[in-house]
Write a protein that holds these residues in place. Sequence first.
Motif, PDB file in Angstrom:
ATOM      1  N   PRO A  35       0.797  -1.244   0.000  1.00 36.64           N
ATOM      2  CA  PRO A  35       0.000   0.000   0.000  1.00 36.64           C
ATOM      3  C   PRO A  35       0.823   1.285   0.000  1.00 36.64           C
ATOM      4  O   PRO A  35       0.817   2.036   0.984  1.00 36.64           O
ATOM      5  N   GLU A  37       2.080   5.178  -0.577  1.00 34.53           N
ATOM      6  CA  GLU A  37       1.496   6.495  -0.803  1.00 34.53           C
ATOM      7  C   GLU A  37       2.151   7.083  -2.052  1.00 34.53           C
ATOM      8  O   GLU A  37       3.381   7.120  -2.142  1.00 34.53           O
ATOM      9  N   ARG A  67      -2.370  -1.322  -3.731  1.00 30.74           N
ATOM     10  CA  ARG A  67      -3.360  -0.304  -3.357  1.00 30.74           C
ATOM     11  C   ARG A  67      -2.635   0.981  -2.982  1.00 30.74           C
ATOM     12  O   ARG A  67      -1.793   1.002  -2.085  1.00 30.74           O
ATOM     13  N   ASP A  69      -2.315   4.365  -1.194  1.00 29.54           N
ATOM     14  CA  ASP A  69      -2.836   5.099  -0.034  1.00 29.54           C
ATOM     15  C   ASP A  69      -2.886   6.577  -0.415  1.00 29.54           C
ATOM     16  O   ASP A  69      -1.996   7.353  -0.090  1.00 29.54           O
ATOM     17  N   THR A  71      -4.662   9.444   0.317  1.00 31.74           N
ATOM     18  CA  THR A  71      -5.534  10.264   1.158  1.00 31.74           C
ATOM     19  C   THR A  71      -5.003  11.679   1.374  1.00 31.74           C
ATOM     20  O   THR A  71      -5.592  12.445   2.124  1.00 31.74           O
ATOM     21  N   SER A 102      -7.156   3.773  -2.189  1.00 28.63           N
ATOM     22  CA  SER A 102      -7.984   4.060  -1.015  1.00 28.63           C
ATOM     23  C   SER A 102      -9.158   4.958  -1.394  1.00 28.63           C
ATOM     24  O   SER A 102     -10.239   4.871  -0.810  1.00 28.63           O
ATOM     25  N   TYR A 214      -4.851   8.464   7.350  1.00 23.71           N
ATOM     26  CA  TYR A 214      -4.309   7.146   7.011  1.00 23.71           C
ATOM     27  C   TYR A 214      -4.783   6.072   7.981  1.00 23.71           C
ATOM     28  O   TYR A 214      -5.216   4.984   7.560  1.00 23.71           O
ATOM     29  N   THR A 217      -8.275   5.072   7.330  1.00 24.22           N
ATOM     30  CA  THR A 217      -8.476   4.538   5.985  1.00 24.22           C
ATOM     31  C   THR A 217      -7.888   3.151   5.822  1.00 24.22           C
ATOM     32  O   THR A 217      -8.504   2.260   5.217  1.00 24.22           O
ATOM     33  N   HIS A 218      -6.682   2.971   6.361  1.00 27.75           N
ATOM     34  CA  HIS A 218      -5.911   1.778   6.035  1.00 27.75           C
ATOM     35  C   HIS A 218      -6.580   0.498   6.521  1.00 27.75           C
ATOM     36  O   HIS A 218      -6.700  -0.480   5.762  1.00 27.75           O
ATOM     37  N   SER A 221      -9.751  -0.216   4.489  1.00 32.01           N
ATOM     38  CA  SER A 221      -9.416  -0.668   3.135  1.00 32.01           C
ATOM     39  C   SER A 221      -8.973  -2.125   3.162  1.00 32.01           C
ATOM     40  O   SER A 221      -9.359  -2.927   2.300  1.00 32.01           O
TER      41      SER A 221
END
Length: 556
Positions: A35, A37, A67, A69, A71, A102, A214, A217-218, A221
């Motif tokens: 994941p 960023e 995925r 991240d 955000t 995300s 984060y 969200t994490h 997700s």
Amino acid sequence: MSHVDNEVRPSNFIRNIIDEDLKSGKHSSVHTRFPPEPNGFLHIGHAKSICLNFGIARDYQGECNLRFDDTNPEKENIDYVNSIQADVQWLGFQWSGDVRYSSNYFDQLHGYAVELIEKGLAYVCFLNGEETREYRGTLKEPGKNSPYRDTPVEENLALFEKMRKGEFKEGECTLRAKIDMASPFMCMRDPVIYRVKFAHHHQTGDKWCIYPMYDFTHCISDALENITHSLCTLEFQDNRRLYDWVLDNLNDFQAPDRTRQYEFSRLNLEYTLMSKRKLNDLVVRELVSGWDDPRMPTIAGLRRRGYTPASIREFCKRIGVTKQDNLVEVGMLEACIREELNEHAPRAMAVIKPIKVVIENFPEGELEYVSAPVHPNHPEMGSRELAFGREVYIDAADFREEANKHYKRLVMGKEVRLRNAYVIKAERCDKDAEGNVTTVYCTYDPETLGQNPSDGRKVKGVIHWVEATTAVPAEFRLYDRLFSDANPGAAETVDEVLNPESLVIEHGFAEAGLVNAKVCEAYQFEREGYFCADSKDSTPENLVFNLTVALRDSFA
């Protein structure tokens, strides 16, 4: 899952956990995720995580998602998204299904935030940043409740809706989880889970002006994607409590086999920074030429320098996966690429700091062609033809007028062998006004052709060379470590530990066949090191070679 060869399956504490989960029936399959960023290029530390997550999915015949991240749209862009996908695939891995973001879940995340508000577990807070820090307390003192903590549910719902509609300014308010301001873990002291941010998003455009944090969200997700084992580095160890708290308090995630987080030590590598923020600063201040500068620890930089996917995967295997923080010797990374290139890289000759040699008894205007192996240990790789003539270039370090018995190169009045060619003897030399040797005049013995002739003559050394009229001019970029300190992150400023000799540029000559050198394809320049043609700047008309790694560890 992966294009890499089947390798010996490593053992570590994470794989032991997975083995037990599968044995007990807690999970029937394995599903991991990587994941990143998209706020910068991936570096060698991310390669460790890529190899771990995708490698586990491969070995257990499971799945691994890619995925993003995403955000924090102010620091993210689509160029980073594209570079990350390219890096993962270059390393030899392929994610399951489509690329995920995300931001795909922003509608659901908003709904889960509303659920927490309705349960009295989240509230809109109007403390500013400084006040929030003051109220949070310290590691030794508990925090105190926000004056907005007990706002009624209906009012919080209305305020959060106003946040969503853009009726509050950035920084004016946040949505915070209501947990425990006296918790010994700072991340549990009513953490922010949503903030106002008027920023265009590379995936959702201008749909949202509130973005989830984060930590909120994490975990959601992961749960939405049915991730079984969420693997992250040790700095998120305390945050696992928040990860579990969020899922514990949402109705959709109560299954006993839901995702769990497990932490491992991040990669700390000598002479290297692993902070994307600090790496970005180097790029912004133009202390390097970009994220893919060959001195950077980014995957793009390593690729441009000539590192191979297999060498990076091997490095990640050797350092292993533990919970113990340590500083890995950079020599281990260099050994991985050196071992691979020693076995597979074709040989060639290049003279980086040239001086001319005139072989006075060789006929003027004539060329002869000598044969040389592409690789001394792999005859199946074939041979190459090298032009040999009256004038050749050798490296300036390979000639001395006088030398002791330990010097095994060309000395005035002594003999040396030119690699794959003849024995020559130095007779005299020319110098410039500063006393530097410019030309060495030699004679050669025409009966001594070959690497191991049966002429019975003993010569002390063998040196490399290129024929002067057919050699191609080339720029050689000699890269060293970007920092002079083994732990640059500990310095007060990056500038004070920058290595001023991290890039030295020389102009010399390469054997004629290298005019067709493919970018990022490594060669061993005999007695010099491993080099590759630069992927950005090298052309057949203007050859540029990057030093990948020296023939041996100069720091040993």
